[in-house]
Scaffold this active site. Structure first.
Site, PDB file in Angstrom:
ATOM      1  N   SER A 237       0.908  -1.050  -0.174  1.00 52.75           N
ATOM      2  CA  SER A 237       0.104   0.055   0.282  1.00 52.75           C
ATOM      3  C   SER A 237       0.860   1.267   0.097  1.00 52.75           C
ATOM      4  CB  SER A 237      -0.965  -0.137   1.405  1.00 52.75           C
ATOM      5  OG  SER A 237      -0.170   0.282   2.273  1.00 52.75           O
ATOM      6  N   LYS A 238       0.151   2.349   0.028  1.00 53.63           N
ATOM      7  CA  LYS A 238       1.144   3.735  -0.057  1.00 53.63           C
ATOM      8  C   LYS A 238       1.976   3.471   1.155  1.00 53.63           C
ATOM      9  CE  LYS A 238      -1.522   6.624  -2.896  1.00 53.63           C
ATOM     10  NZ  LYS A 238      -2.759   6.498  -3.047  1.00 53.63           N
ATOM     11  N   ARG A 239       1.694   3.006   2.339  1.00 56.48           N
ATOM     12  CA  ARG A 239       2.390   3.125   3.441  1.00 56.48           C
ATOM     13  C   ARG A 239       3.570   2.114   3.436  1.00 56.48           C
ATOM     14  NH1 ARG A 239       0.577   0.488   7.308  1.00 56.48           N
ATOM     15  NH2 ARG A 239      -1.407  -0.149   6.360  1.00 56.48           N
TER      16      ARG A 239
END
Ligand code: GLU
Length: 580
Positions: free
Chosen positions: A301-303
């Site tokens: 994910s973006k994280r």
């Protein structure tokens, strides 16, 4: 349905059996004498179909790449199609960024926006009339119908079903409206959506996963009282298509033969196949590529780094071929000896040996590939190397003041220095910033040397006076004139000197002095920092700076060298560190 299965079976067998077995060996890569795994025998037309609701990230780059490589490997075409049907979620500027980022990776599309092609336009927002006419065709053939139910009614229906613990869906209220009444209400301007009459979704043969699909009935509940259907919307009340309709219509009209996409789309594929069947079109072959997960098995994910690839480029200075190489290895396996490939090499060896399990993204591999590609670029030169030099030079300009740089450059150009340094030390190139930090000694005249400590492994006495031998070599090296100031000359001088000094010594002693000598020169020239070899370091620093550093280092050890605990020299206290 039977027709589709027969088609799939026939094509599938042909691909396996007819696969071309003689593959020329490109760039020394191992030529495959086996069938090209799963590759079609005809040129493939593939596409990358991003929505401008986000930027290119690692997962979508991998999808684009596999499609590109399949087309290139089979002598086909790679298309770019912008799927901008969801105007509300479109991010301004995302489309331009997609072009820019894809071009940076080298994945040039043969047909698509900016380049055109015979089946355009390649932006879905410009093809609305085509989708509307195909939705009408399905109404006429009885595979779809207009639904006039209000949003409020559908919400209430779903709320009720939810409370009763029943599956959600549509109850087909509008299916029973006669064709005449439906057309009349539409003509009068009553809002409606077009739904596919989905009674059964077919199984399909996936290039990666084999036979797949739920073979589930569109009817989620068979009891009459609770009848509910999937009947997905194809055309929205604003006249725009949903993703499913536009995607299928375009793949058909653009003559796409293979659709390679992420497994997140796998659940939609039976519906797409049902649509192809309803249109009586031959579906393309589908291959779903596994999810990208981090080391903990979590979806990227973006994280956890499924980030916009421009960050790899702009923040990390990743070389495009390194990123492409990294993306290629996410779920694809090969039989080559090494994992390092340029895009051009991948075009020649790609196949459809794609794993079914999740692909774990391990960034250490990206750094390994970055170093490997930096070395290739530096050895080959050309535009890729020039752009590496340019990017690294820009970072150097931000890292050190012009005044500081001028002192060391002495009229030479900074990009010249950076290029030389890259050629000498590309093996350690990660990010431009890390590379420059490791090699900071080349960008300042102000070097810091810790106190000189002889190598601990020097166990035998090589000369009565080892430091004096080191000083003699160091002084000799400063006598080399500017005209002979080359790495080869320095290398030869060091070797000659070592041979002469250790003529009557044992192998072990020679080895020990050699080690001590390189250790001393590195300490003298760069304060002991690792980096390019000593001869290259002398060339990059230039004669004047090298002479200055060697002389200063001799001075720093001259008075106190007797104190060093060198083999054959009386033990004493540590020498003092000098700042030069
Ligand atoms: N527009 C879809 C996306 O954004 C394309 C999916 C497909 O390849 O069919 O990923």
């Amino acid at each position: 349905m039977r027709q589709y299965r027969a088609l799939v079976r026939r094509t599938w067998i042909c691909v396996q059996c007819r696969a071309n077995s003689s593959v020329a060996s490109p760039n020394g890569l191992r030529a495959s004498s086996k069938p090209k795994s799963g590759l079609p025998s005809e040129p493939a037309r593939t596409r990358f179909a991003p929505s401008p609701t986000g930027y290119l990230h690692l997962g979508s780059l991998r999808t684009a790449l596999f499609n590109y490589l399949l087309a290139k490997r089979t002598g086909g075409q790679f298309l770019l199609r912008i799927e901008d049907t969801d105007q509300k979620r479109t991010i301004p500027g995302a489309e331009e960024r997609l072009y820019e980022d894809l071009q940076w990776t080298g994945l040039q599309w043969d047909e698509g926006p900016n380049v055109g092609g015979p089946y355009g336009p390649y932006r879905q927002s410009e093809r609305t009339a085509l989708y509307q006419s195909h939705a009408n065709d399905l109404i006429t053939s009885g595979h779809a119908y207009r639904c006039f139910c209000s949003v409020e009614r559908l919400d209430a229906l779903n709320r009720q079903r939810n409370q009763a613990g029943l599956p959600l869906g549509y109850d087909r209220t509008c299916f029973d409206i006669s064709a005449e009444e439906s057309a009349e209400r539409a003509a009068k301007g009553e809002p409606y959506v077009v739904r596919l009459k989905a009674d059964q979704y077919p199984m399909f043969e996936d290039l990666v996963y084999g036979k797949t699909g739920q073979n589930r009935a569109g009817k989620k509940q068979l009891e009459l009282i609770d009848r509910v259907y999937d009947d997905p919307i194809l055309l929205k009340s604003d006249g725009h298509p949903t993703y499913h309709l536009a995607n299928v219509v375009d793949d058909h009209h653009m003559k796409i033969t293979h659709v390679i996409r992420g497994t997140e789309w796998m659940a939609s594929t039976p519906l797409h196949v049902a649509l192809y069947n309803a249109f009586q079109w031959t579906p393309p072959q589908f291959g779903h590529v596994p999810l990208l997960v981090d080391r903990n098995g979590q979806k990227l994910s973006k994280r956890n780094a499924d980030i916009d690839i421009s960050i790899f480029r702009d923040r990390d200075g990743i070389i495009p071929d390194a990123l492409v190489n990294f993306a290629a290895l996410l779920g694809w396996s090969h039989t080559q000896k090494s994992d390092v490939f340029t895009l051009g090499e991948l075009e020649n060896i790609f196949n459809l040996k794609i794993t079914k399990g999740n692909a774990t993204v391990v960034f250490d591999k990206l750094w390994f590939l970055q170093k490997a590609h930096a070395q290739r670029c530096a050895a080959q030169g050309g535009p890729a190397f020039e752009s590496l030099v340019e990017r690294t030079t820009k970072v150097a300009e931000q890292k050190w003041s012009q005044e500081q740089l001028n002192q060391i450059l002495q009229g030479r150009s900074l990009s010249w220095l950076v290029a030389d340094l890259l050629r000498a030390d590309a093996k350690s190139f990660t990010t431009p910033d890390e590379f420059l930090t490791r090699n900071k000694t080349f960008f300042t005249t102000n070097i810091e040397r810790p106190p000189y400590t002889p190598t601990t492994t020097t166990t035998t006495s090589t000369t009565d006076d080892p430091l004096s031998a080191l000083h003699t070599l160091s002084a000799a090296l400063t006598l080399v004139p500017e005209s002979h100031w080359t790495a080869d000359a320095h290398r030869a001088n060091i070797t000659d000197y070592l041979n002469a000094t250790t003529e009557n010594k044992s192998k072990e002693e020679k080895k020990a002095l050699t080690k001590e000598m390189y250790h001393y020169l590195r300490w003298a020239l760069s304060g002991g920092a690792s980096g390019p070899g000593i001869p290259e370091t002398m060339v990059i620093l230039g004669r004047a700076e090298t002479v200055r550093r060697l002389t200063d280092a001799r001075e720093a050890t001259k008075k106190s060298w007797k104190k060093y605990s060198l083999p054959g020299v009386a033990k004493g206290s540590e020498g003092s560190g000098e700042k030069v």
